[in-house]
Design an enzyme around this catalytic site. Structure first.
Site, PDB file in Angstrom:
ATOM      1  N   CYS A  67      86.325  55.859 105.363  1.00  0.00           N
ATOM      2  CA  CYS A  67      86.673  54.349 105.784  1.00  0.00           C
ATOM      3  C   CYS A  67      85.336  54.158 106.846  1.00  0.00           C
ATOM      4  CB  CYS A  67      87.736  54.677 106.830  1.00  0.00           C
ATOM      5  SG  CYS A  67      89.323  55.156 106.111  1.00  0.00           S
ATOM      6  N   ARG A 125      82.326  51.362 102.359  1.00  0.00           N
ATOM      7  CA  ARG A 125      83.187  52.749 102.665  1.00  0.00           C
ATOM      8  C   ARG A 125      84.483  52.636 102.509  1.00  0.00           C
ATOM      9  NH1 ARG A 125      80.251  55.990 105.479  1.00  0.00           N
ATOM     10  NH2 ARG A 125      81.835  57.008 106.649  1.00  0.00           N
ATOM     11  N   TRP A 179      89.708  52.981 103.472  1.00  0.00           N
ATOM     12  CA  TRP A 179      89.971  53.562 101.988  1.00  0.00           C
ATOM     13  C   TRP A 179      91.193  54.613 101.932  1.00  0.00           C
ATOM     14  CZ3 TRP A 179      87.774  52.411  97.152  1.00  0.00           C
ATOM     15  CH2 TRP A 179      88.048  53.186  96.396  1.00  0.00           C
ATOM     16  N   ASN A 188      88.316  57.895 110.590  1.00  0.00           N
ATOM     17  CA  ASN A 188      87.835  58.007 109.274  1.00  0.00           C
ATOM     18  C   ASN A 188      87.693  59.721 109.173  1.00  0.00           C
ATOM     19  OD1 ASN A 188      86.469  58.128 106.998  1.00  0.00           O
ATOM     20  ND2 ASN A 188      84.231  58.227 107.988  1.00  0.00           N
ATOM     21  N   GLY A 189      88.729  59.864 108.000  1.00  0.00           N
ATOM     22  CA  GLY A 189      88.714  61.450 107.880  1.00  0.00           C
ATOM     23  C   GLY A 189      90.096  61.785 107.138  1.00  0.00           C
ATOM     24  N   GLU A 199      78.727  64.629  79.224  1.00  0.00           N
ATOM     25  CA  GLU A 199      78.650  64.024  80.264  1.00  0.00           C
ATOM     26  C   GLU A 199      77.323  63.698  80.607  1.00  0.00           C
ATOM     27  OE1 GLU A 199      80.278  62.141  82.250  1.00  0.00           O
ATOM     28  OE2 GLU A 199      79.505  61.719  84.022  1.00  0.00           O
ATOM     29  N   LYS A 219      75.553  59.679  81.063  1.00  0.00           N
ATOM     30  CA  LYS A 219      74.742  59.423  82.309  1.00  0.00           C
ATOM     31  C   LYS A 219      73.404  58.569  81.765  1.00  0.00           C
ATOM     32  CE  LYS A 219      77.284  58.802  84.780  1.00  0.00           C
ATOM     33  NZ  LYS A 219      78.503  59.275  84.037  1.00  0.00           N
ATOM     34  N   GLU A 258      73.881  55.210  79.926  1.00  0.00           N
ATOM     35  CA  GLU A 258      74.446  53.848  80.540  1.00  0.00           C
ATOM     36  C   GLU A 258      73.619  53.517  81.607  1.00  0.00           C
ATOM     37  OE1 GLU A 258      78.151  54.461  82.782  1.00  0.00           O
ATOM     38  OE2 GLU A 258      77.671  56.307  83.132  1.00  0.00           O
ATOM     39  N   HIS A 286      74.200  71.744  61.311  1.00  0.00           N
ATOM     40  CA  HIS A 286      75.196  70.908  60.199  1.00  0.00           C
ATOM     41  C   HIS A 286      74.776  69.417  60.200  1.00  0.00           C
ATOM     42  CE1 HIS A 286      77.719  74.427  59.384  1.00  0.00           C
ATOM     43  NE2 HIS A 286      77.835  74.439  60.795  1.00  0.00           N
ATOM     44  N   LYS A 309      82.233  48.617  86.554  1.00  0.00           N
ATOM     45  CA  LYS A 309      83.033  49.904  87.266  1.00  0.00           C
ATOM     46  C   LYS A 309      84.250  50.110  86.716  1.00  0.00           C
ATOM     47  CE  LYS A 309      82.644  53.289  89.857  1.00  0.00           C
ATOM     48  NZ  LYS A 309      82.059  54.575  89.396  1.00  0.00           N
TER      49      LYS A 309
HETATM   50  C1  AGP Z   1      81.361  56.729  83.743  1.00  0.00           C
HETATM   51  O1  AGP Z   1      79.873  56.810  84.292  1.00  0.00           O
HETATM   52  C2  AGP Z   1      81.433  55.406  83.210  1.00  0.00           C
HETATM   53  N1  AGP Z   1      81.296  54.304  84.195  1.00  0.00           N
HETATM   54  C3  AGP Z   1      82.826  55.191  82.480  1.00  0.00           C
HETATM   55  O2  AGP Z   1      82.682  55.791  81.341  1.00  0.00           O
HETATM   56  C4  AGP Z   1      84.068  55.321  83.353  1.00  0.00           C
HETATM   57  O3  AGP Z   1      84.194  56.775  83.514  1.00  0.00           O
HETATM   58  C5  AGP Z   1      85.350  55.164  82.463  1.00  0.00           C
HETATM   59  O4  AGP Z   1      85.369  53.529  82.521  1.00  0.00           O
HETATM   60  C6  AGP Z   1      86.801  55.598  83.210  1.00  0.00           C
HETATM   61  O5  AGP Z   1      86.746  54.707  84.287  1.00  0.00           O
HETATM   62  P1  AGP Z   1      87.790  55.423  85.175  1.00  0.00           P
HETATM   63  O6  AGP Z   1      87.568  56.958  85.370  1.00  0.00           O
HETATM   64  O7  AGP Z   1      87.939  54.503  86.498  1.00  0.00           O
HETATM   65  O8  AGP Z   1      89.386  55.352  84.284  1.00  0.00           O
END
Ligand code: AGP
Length: 609
Positions: A2, A27, A74, A100-101, A482, A486, A489, A505, A604
């Site tokens: 927070c 935050r 938060w 905050n905490g 993963e 990264k 994207e 394969h 996001k």
């Molecule tokens: C991850 O870096 C991406 N931004 C995206 O794959 C994300 O993980 C996915 O949209 C799921 O989001 P969520 O965890 O909020 O459900």
């Protein structure tokens, strides 16, 4: 996580508090509130929603006074609501607190204070601090705050005002950040310097287990026993936007570096390395039900799906339960085998991803109990599940998920150990070993973050290559996918994660001198196989970057570049492997120039199908 702020001086406090909270909204933004003291009385204004909602609420009736505190939330304990918003007060409204905490022992303190006649109006851990300070207050607010702080377990940055002492603000901290801003005839307290940089660049950083008493023209720092502590004044060179990112150029880099703290906060109050025990308040599943489960189905998207991939290996190994994992977007178009003996585990940082929410509902409709793992208190995934386990990563601003991923893994590992203990599939001495290893992960993450020269060198060599292949075996196949996500994207380069055993394969046909291969080659039961896969790539003139375990010298004769990480159990290694891969993606993207925190075409939270 927070945002907290305090002001004492000669100006009207409220506008300064609101301006400062605006710089702290990154935050947390579930709710906001201010408390301003005037003529020995404190006027508290607070409401659910972003800061804008509070501004609208007070626009025609701004609280007057030159002493005040503020908060942007938060949520961690108690969902977003007006009652749970900060500031919180004691019974008589004489002592007002923002925090905050996470106060781990708030329930036992709340029970004891209730028995002594204190009345509570919120579900928060913070309100307990206000009543505890009231209990100890006998005319010296600084002493009362210190006595209360000594009884708190967990993390806190508390900022406190008291009607009986209108010339001061008192604050205390442990683990959560707290800084004093020194003005001329006015002083500030805050979670970070960004909130008062427009007034002063002179700052005093408060350390753990210390308190500070601030007046309009003085400050004094002590330990919780009242012993004075000398502190130096720092001149802040950042601008406000840099301060919001903690001095980092991008939120993504800041959030990568927040992972040790986020992992500690996520374990706090749940995992005990001494006893080898894991407690999961909020899971809301009986031992009998857990013993009856014959299948676990994990439902997620993107990075959260990769966390479920790693969890499959961990849960099947530790709990001896069959685990299915599904892309949420696929689940709804299949006829998945889900029934009353299925436990559905839904993973979502935002808790609002539409595909994942639909998957949650599908699982419930088919009779499954659902546990959500999410970073947002009160999100749809939290509200619609039977149980919820929060990651305490704090807001994740960058679109590319980093600290949410590693804290999701942490929660999943704790869930696996919790289930294993109830089902008796892990011996107590092994459970203790696992808990001790999880407990050490944040420190090992810090070792990686303290020196990643090798990652930068690799990124600076390979950022202009045609693409990346991430290959791995076992639990680190999740890491490979993963890592590839990264870099895709945020740098827009082609990259894919692949099972190393599958290279022959097909994918190995791609390998040439312009294609870089990143091999997860940490200490594991498939280490020798990975060496062979590296050799296959090298035989086709491909360059190889290996993620390896500290002390491994053999790998040097196989890979072109080696990035070392501290040793840990293979089952937990995805937490550490993720960090160099995040840093690699960040540095490659930085070299190539796109907008790292907000990559093109991405959001996001994906609330569309
Ligand atoms: C991850 O870096 C991406 N931004 C995206 O794959 C994300 O993980 C996915 O949209 C799921 O989001 P969520 O965890 O909020 O459900």
């Amino acid at each position: 996580m927070c945002g907290i702020i305090g002001y004492i001086g000669k100006r009207e406090a409220c506008p300064i508090l609101i301006e400062g909270l605006g710089k702290l909204e990154y935050r947390g933004y579930d709710s906001a509130g201010v408390a301003v003291m005037n003529s020995g009385k404190t006027d508290v204004r607070k409401c659910m929603g972003k800061l804008r909602a509070l501004e609208d609420a007070i626009r025609n009736d701004i609280p007057r006074g030159s002493l005040g505190i503020g908060h942007t939330r938060w949520a961690t304990h108690g969902g977003p609501s007006d009652a749970n918003s900060h500031p919180h007060t004691d019974c008589a409204g004489n002592i007002t607190v923002v925090h905050n905490g996470i106060i781990e022992n708030y329930m036992e303190l709340k029970e004891a204070l209730t028995a002594e006649g204190h009345t509570f109006v919120s579900e928060t851990d913070t309100e307990v601090a206000a009543h505890l300070i009231e209990k100890f207050y006998d005319g010296n607010i600084s002493e009362a705050v210190c006595r209360a702080a000594k009884m708190l377990q967990g993390s806190f940055a508390l900022v406190v005002i008291c009607n009986g002492e209108p010339d001061r603000i008192v604050a205390a901290r442990r683990y959560s950040p707290l800084v004093v801003g020194l003005g001329k005839g006015e002083n500030f307290l805050s979670s970070d310097v960004g909130s008062f940089l427009s007034y002063t660049r002179d700052a005093v950083y408060i350390d753990d287990d210390t308190a500070v008493t601030v007046t309009a023209d003085s400050y004094s720092v002590t330990d919780f026993d009242g012993n004075p502590i000398r502190k130096e004044v720092h001149k802040i060179e950042w601008d406000a936007s840099m301060a919001e990112r903690g001095g980092y150029e991008h939120f993504m880099l800041k959030e990568i570096h927040e992972q040790p703290r986020a992992l500690r906060e996520t374990m706090r109050g749940r995992l005990s390395p001494d006893s080898g025990n894991v407690e999961l308040p909020g899971l809301n599943l009986s031992d009998e039900y857990i013993k009856s489960v014959d299948r676990i189905r994990m439902i997620a998207c993107g990075t959260a799906y990769h966390a479920s991939m790693a969890a499959k290996y961990a849960i099947e190994s530790l709990c001896k339960i069959h685990v299915d994992i599904d892309f949420a977007s696929e689940l709804r178009y299949r006829e998945p085998l889900i029934d009353e003996r299925t436990l559905a585990v839904v993973i979502s940082q935002s808790g609002e991803t539409l595909d994942t929410i639909v998957g949650l509902r599908e699982a419930k409709e088919n009779g499954a109990k659902v546990v959500s793992i999410t970073n947002v208190v009160g999100s749809m995934a939290a509200r619609e599940a039977d149980g919820v386990l929060y990651t305490y990563a704090g807001p994740e601003i960058a679109v590319a998920s980093t600290k949410a991923y590693t804290t999701q893994l942490m929660v999943l590992y704790m869930l696996a150990l919790y289930i294993a203990r109830i089902r008796g599939t892990v011996a107590p001495e092994d459970a203790k070993k696992y808990c001790e290893e999880l407990w050490d992960l944040p420190e090992k993450a810090e070792i990686i973050l303290n020196d990643y020269k090798a990652v930068r060198e690799a990124a600076n060599r390979y950022y202009c290559f045609n693409g990346f292949l991430y290959m791995a075996r076992g639990i680190n196949l999740a890491s490979a996918l993963e890592g590839a996500l990264k870099i895709k994207e945020i740098s827009y380069m082609h990259a894919e994660g692949y099972a190393a055993g599958e290279m022959k394969h097909g994918p190995i046909a791609m390998i040439d001198p312009t294609f870089a291969t990143i091999a997860m080659c940490v200490k594991s039961k498939t280490y020798d196989k990975m060496l062979s896969n590296i050799r296959e790539v090298k035989a086709r003139a491909g360059e190889v970057i290996a993620i390896a375990t500290n002390g491994d010298e053999l790998i040097e004769s196989y890979a072109d570049k080696v990035i070392y990480i501290p040793e840990t159990l293979e089952v937990f290694s995805p937490v550490l492997v993720a960090i160099p891969l995040q840093l690699m993606a960040y540095q490659v993207a930085k070299n190539r120039g796109p907008a790292i925190d907000q990559p093109r075409n991405l959001a996001k939270t994906v609330t569309v199908e």
